[in-house]
Scaffold this motif. Sequence first.
Motif, mmCIF file in Angstrom:
data_model
loop_
_atom_site.group_PDB
_atom_site.id
_atom_site.type_symbol
_atom_site.label_atom_id
_atom_site.label_comp_id
_atom_site.label_asym_id
_atom_site.label_seq_id
_atom_site.Cartn_x
_atom_site.Cartn_y
_atom_site.Cartn_z
ATOM 1 N N LEU A 313 0.880 -1.168 0.000
ATOM 2 C CA LEU A 313 0.000 0.000 0.000
ATOM 3 C C LEU A 313 0.916 1.216 0.000
ATOM 4 O O LEU A 313 1.715 1.396 0.907
ATOM 5 N N GLN A 316 0.768 6.344 1.769
ATOM 6 C CA GLN A 316 -0.413 6.249 2.609
ATOM 7 C C GLN A 316 -0.580 7.406 3.578
ATOM 8 O O GLN A 316 -1.586 7.489 4.256
ATOM 9 N N ASN A 317 0.415 8.246 3.697
ATOM 10 C CA ASN A 317 0.330 9.339 4.669
ATOM 11 C C ASN A 317 0.110 10.654 3.922
ATOM 12 O O ASN A 317 1.059 11.253 3.412
ATOM 13 N N PRO A 318 -1.143 11.130 3.899
ATOM 14 C CA PRO A 318 -1.437 12.341 3.111
ATOM 15 C C PRO A 318 -0.579 13.533 3.525
ATOM 16 O O PRO A 318 -0.219 14.356 2.671
ATOM 17 N N GLY A 329 8.585 6.894 2.044
ATOM 18 C CA GLY A 329 8.677 6.087 3.255
ATOM 19 C C GLY A 329 7.335 5.786 3.886
ATOM 20 O O GLY A 329 7.276 5.168 4.944
ATOM 21 N N ASP A 330 6.260 6.221 3.243
ATOM 22 C CA ASP A 330 4.927 5.964 3.796
ATOM 23 C C ASP A 330 4.210 4.872 2.991
ATOM 24 O O ASP A 330 3.021 4.976 2.695
ATOM 25 N N TRP A 332 3.490 0.661 2.993
ATOM 26 C CA TRP A 332 3.637 -0.515 3.853
ATOM 27 C C TRP A 332 2.977 -1.743 3.301
ATOM 28 O O TRP A 332 2.085 -1.689 2.464
ATOM 29 N N PRO A 333 3.479 -2.860 3.799
ATOM 30 C CA PRO A 333 2.921 -4.149 3.397
ATOM 31 C C PRO A 333 1.499 -4.309 3.916
ATOM 32 O O PRO A 333 1.058 -3.598 4.825
ATOM 33 N N SER A 334 0.801 -5.265 3.345
ATOM 34 C CA SER A 334 -0.489 -5.653 3.887
ATOM 35 C C SER A 334 -0.615 -7.161 3.726
ATOM 36 O O SER A 334 0.104 -7.783 2.967
ATOM 37 N N ARG A 335 -1.525 -7.714 4.481
ATOM 38 C CA ARG A 335 -1.816 -9.133 4.378
ATOM 39 C C ARG A 335 -2.170 -9.452 2.928
ATOM 40 O O ARG A 335 -2.963 -8.726 2.317
ATOM 41 N N GLU A 337 -3.116 -12.494 -0.063
ATOM 42 C CA GLU A 337 -3.589 -13.851 -0.321
ATOM 43 C C GLU A 337 -3.133 -14.252 -1.719
ATOM 44 O O GLU A 337 -3.224 -13.459 -2.654
ATOM 45 N N LEU A 362 5.315 -9.358 0.431
ATOM 46 C CA LEU A 362 5.675 -8.620 1.635
ATOM 47 C C LEU A 362 5.033 -9.246 2.861
ATOM 48 O O LEU A 362 5.190 -8.748 3.969
ATOM 49 N N PHE A 389 11.045 -4.649 2.795
ATOM 50 C CA PHE A 389 11.202 -4.663 4.247
ATOM 51 C C PHE A 389 11.883 -5.945 4.725
ATOM 52 O O PHE A 389 12.376 -5.999 5.845
#
Lengths: 472, 472, 472
Positions: A313, A316-318, A329-330, A332-335, A337, A362, A389
């Motif tokens: 994702l 992500q940090n507006p 740097g904003d 990040w991974p997500s779960r 499938e 990730l 990461f």
Amino acid sequence: MTTPYRLHEDRLLPTDPGVRAIARELYHSVRDLPIVSPHGHTDPSWFATNEPFSDPASLFIIPDHYIFRMLYSQGVPLEELGVPRIDGGWTQSDPRKIWRRFAKNFHLLRGTPSWMWLGHALHEIMGIPQKLSVATADVIYDQIDAKLKQDDFRPRALFERFRIEVLATTEDPLDDLRHHRAIKTSGWGGRVLTAFRPDNVTDPEHPRFARDLPELGRITGEDVGTWDGYLAALRARRRYFIEHGGCTSTDHGHPTAHTENLPQEEAAALYARVSTGQGDAHDAERFRGQMLTEMARMSVDDGLVMQIHPGALRSQNPAVTGIFGEAKGDDWPSRTEYVKSLKPLLNAFGNNRDLTIILFTLDESTYAREIAPLAGHYPALRIGPAWWFHDSPEGMRRFREQVTETGGFYNTVGFNDDTRAFLSIPSRHDMSRRVDCSFLARLVAEHRIDMDEAQAVAADLAYNLVRSAYRL
Amino acid sequence: MTTPYRLHEDRLLPTDPGVRAIARELYHSVRDLPIVSPHGHTDPSWFATNEPFSDPASLFIIPDHYIFRMLYSQGVPLEELGVPRIDGGWTQSDPRKIWRRFAKNFHLLRGTPSWMWLGHALHEIMGIPQKLSVATADVIYDQIDAKLKQDDFRPRALFERFRIEVLATTEDPLDDLRHHRAIKTSGWGGRVLTAFRPDNVTDPEHPRFARDLPELGRITGEDVGTWDGYLAALRARRRYFIEHGGCTSTDHGHPTAHTENLPQEEAAALYARVSTGQGDAHDAERFRGQMLTEMARMSVDDGLVMQIHPGALRSQNPAVTGIFGEAKGDDWPSRTEYVKSLKPLLNAFGNNRDLTIILFTLDESTYAREIAPLAGHYPALRIGPAWWFHDSPEGMRRFREQVTETGGFYNTVGFNDDTRAFLSIPSRHDMSRRVDCSFLARLVAEHRIDMDEAQAVAADLAYNLVRSAYRL
Amino acid sequence: MTTPYRLHEDRLLPTDPGVRAIARELYHSVRDLPIVSPHGHTDPSWFATNEPFSDPASLFIIPDHYIFRMLYSQGVPLEELGVPRIDGGWTQSDPRKIWRRFAKNFHLLRGTPSWMWLGHALHEIMGIPQKLSVATADVIYDQIDAKLKQDDFRPRALFERFRIEVLATTEDPLDDLRHHRAIKTSGWGGRVLTAFRPDNVTDPEHPRFARDLPELGRITGEDVGTWDGYLAALRARRRYFIEHGGCTSTDHGHPTAHTENLPQEEAAALYARVSTGQGDAHDAERFRGQMLTEMARMSVDDGLVMQIHPGALRSQNPAVTGIFGEAKGDDWPSRTEYVKSLKPLLNAFGNNRDLTIILFTLDESTYAREIAPLAGHYPALRIGPAWWFHDSPEGMRRFREQVTETGGFYNTVGFNDDTRAFLSIPSRHDMSRRVDCSFLARLVAEHRIDMDEAQAVAADLAYNLVRSAYRL
């Protein structure tokens, strides 16, 4: 005069003396193999123009999101680290001040791979004899600055010194590959290839999709108002990348691993919606999924290896994106499938022996549960190395521990540095070789594999597998 | 003449010399304990007829999905490995050619448990002095082939040589247990039991459900057109399995861990739908869930231990299933949820001290997060050993590391080999003992448990817990 | 006479002799640092009244859910362990019988942290020279019982002996903090603070919500019939906790990490529903999420550090809860999502350098995938230590291995003992120091960090970070 600060030659090798001896022997057998870097984000203009890097901060701090995100997380404003603002507002422009600010916070990187990557660059590549601290910041700055003015620290000289056999950059389909063409006609022998990353024209939610889709039509002369024209345009750009950029692979950075294999009429209708801005989020997800299958279909024809990088994702940090832009740097991974998501694609092309799909994740919980079982079955599927990461000593160790028993070594594809930090490339590949040899050494010491086999595997992981998997 | 190839006696033990010495002492104290194999998929006819195994390929390659899936993943057609086609079409029928093809690709198994299981079978059981390679394929083939013709390599002789105290096979409720009855009346002393696996008549989505449900009614004389008759039929077959097959356990292989505890009228209505083909996927899921609770209720009466094996998605590659049938290496784990899914069952029977439910998982992220916490509370719940893709040195190590601190040792139930590969049974149990003793040795060396306690636990994990948990 | 049973001084340190020597040096440098315990559940009345603890069972068994849940899981009725029934029905009231029952089952705790915590309490704190067993149960009981009658085993004396610099308890907003006030005015110098845990008035599904909300209005004089009055009441209680309990932190135990940042009118409407019992489960989830953002907003004003403990499903076994009440070992973790759930909160306050939000998890799969990446970016975010089921040697090791490379050491906040078992506090902190020093020693031995850096980090992890993060 104090002893110069040096990296330990056994760094990252196992602590048990017996296992370390085995690891050292394995590592020494692969240490000097050429670097094959099949996926990354270095700037091809460096090698086209061969201009010197400008200063220590611009080389090591400002473009390195690993570094500035950690300092930001501890309260250092990105402006103080020289990260440029979208609106051109003030950021620190004095590289020495940026460097000092970094030196003051260098301890925040303890235990992270960046601490080791930077240490390698400073002490092995730059030959700096002091350890970085507030006290040594200036003297180190001056030494680096002086080196960067030398010819043997220009990009091509470093490329050669690093023993890079081939380096892939990443471009989007609209790129004219001018730098790759310039390198090719320059007479310089370094092999710099492109990789085809079409997210900006295959992901309806990509910030540049609406702007870039017409442009794709324009430069190919295809009618991207139709599904067939759109596919033809993509095929044309793939050909262009192969012919003018030495491209051997595509890359797809999707938020999920979702795939679709719709009937062509349905795909055309979906394209009609998303290409005209009428699709919703569900359409976007399905369209991205359909395009992975279309890309696989094209790969069967033109031989490009497919890389799928799902689950990030991004931006992500507006509060950061709004001021400094994307990829600051904003992310990040997500779960993520895989087994259900990839089924349409794998049903269509998973059994194809001429196709190679390299799958990244990730979400480490999928290594042993989903990715190794899938790759341990489908002929088309290979497992990409520990990513982003997880491209770190512990991350790479977990990767081998969790992937090998079901996926084996031969469904993996060696190492990707995936970096925009050129000077970290030798360190990253060296780290990977050290960690892989340490894993193999443990298997040898536990009598789970014989030494001659471990030696063969070590060379395969460091050099052979990446060349064959990426068709280099 | 070269030195014979031998397995190292300290294989899989920790590399640190001090810890290895502790592990060796623990291992030696359990190495020769009898094998108790409470769950697996060997063929009872082997022990009923005691016919010799036919040839090396039929014994080691053709039925071993661990092996042929890995070779398939690297481009070897299943036909070339002799895997039979549903349509009777050509597959390689010359076992020597299959064996050679395997030998040529043996390196693909490096780092996998199959490499060790096969090495154990070849060098320890078969006494082969050469390591398998293209060069030695034929000479090894000949040696195995010759051994298989000897009486002491027939199934019963091997059973005894392996020191198997009890071996459970798995049958579905329609099985007449003729082989188990034949073993019982044969005068041979080997203890071979059945386990009751009713998925084909409890899972409406099982490929044989529609065909087998009426047959269940026929052989029991119960009216499976009604919910009560259906339950009576299942109770009858459980009794039959107990009386004629020495059955002490049931086994349930569901796609999820979902359970239900519906009022009986509602369950009857649900049964009316699914048994007549009118249920949808949601009904199927609920019905499977209800049947776990019904099975628990029956277990309270007849004492059968329940095993729940959730989370495998089976036969997922149509291109393989369509040609070669089910269970051809195209099964994989999926993310599995336990705490909410099991609640209806556990609310109903989790506090029952006379019931034993053994829970397995293919989703290692649930070991410490869900399974150990549940089993560390409910008297009825026990934790099954590392399963399938995780039945490996790293997998078993992660199991102990992630389960023990919350679940303890005494909520686990020893080892399951879960195999159809008879000759791998000694190796699998030996691997489990080595890995468990290595884990215990580390606890001793870190002074987290005393040596006398570790010795008691080692024997419990190797022998005592499995006997008590499975009521053997 | 036999040698007294002693804990090994190198317990939990790495097994490799070279690494152990490094770990020992690091550990010795932090071993005697004061204990800072910023989050836990000890009873402040112990320190207010300084009454002696009554007997061994009441001190060690009856209140310790780690112990009685494990015994219950193996068939020991909770009544036999003296756990009080809600209805006042019979439970064992003879502490010696409870102690014997425990001693008989002590082996069930092998390999769990409770085995080590209890061992530390018995042998280090109580000075018991025998190992606990059926044979020694009575003699040990008598020794403990005698010690508990001595003045130097009263709560305040132990507090001082344990070198506790500060100890936080946890109270809900309705608490009048009489014990904290009594401690403050007692003349005793021990620093015992409260923490503000408002779940009973912020979670509409909390069993006490309907009863406690009006009471919140009553004690603050605010009109909790309105959203503004409700917020004012919470602000008032926070002030009260700061003034009368030395409070520096809040704590929020939610079933998920869901947050919301609704417009105030919408929040007011939501409050109107949930405060009058008209909300559904979805409303409750949204309201809890909104309240995390409201709490962050208040923290920006009053400086309280926020702790978020999501993902525990509590009191899940009706058969136990119905008889014995809440928190009787029938709580478990669940899969928890952070990156999407926290976004509303982080968008609002994540970039605030004056706010500290400490995030915990029971879902270890999120350490490297979600929590470290988030905390390695947002200035407001810190990573709480391994929690509850993971507060154990393996759990703490996995925490460092999975968090450090992306989150660094400096986004973590030292150790929380989180315990209601007062006598386990020294052991828990000691365990944490040993495990952290062992992790650091491996990094040093693998040349991933220098020894002087490791020494600085060891002190930061043991003492400095917790003080600064919790503003103590």
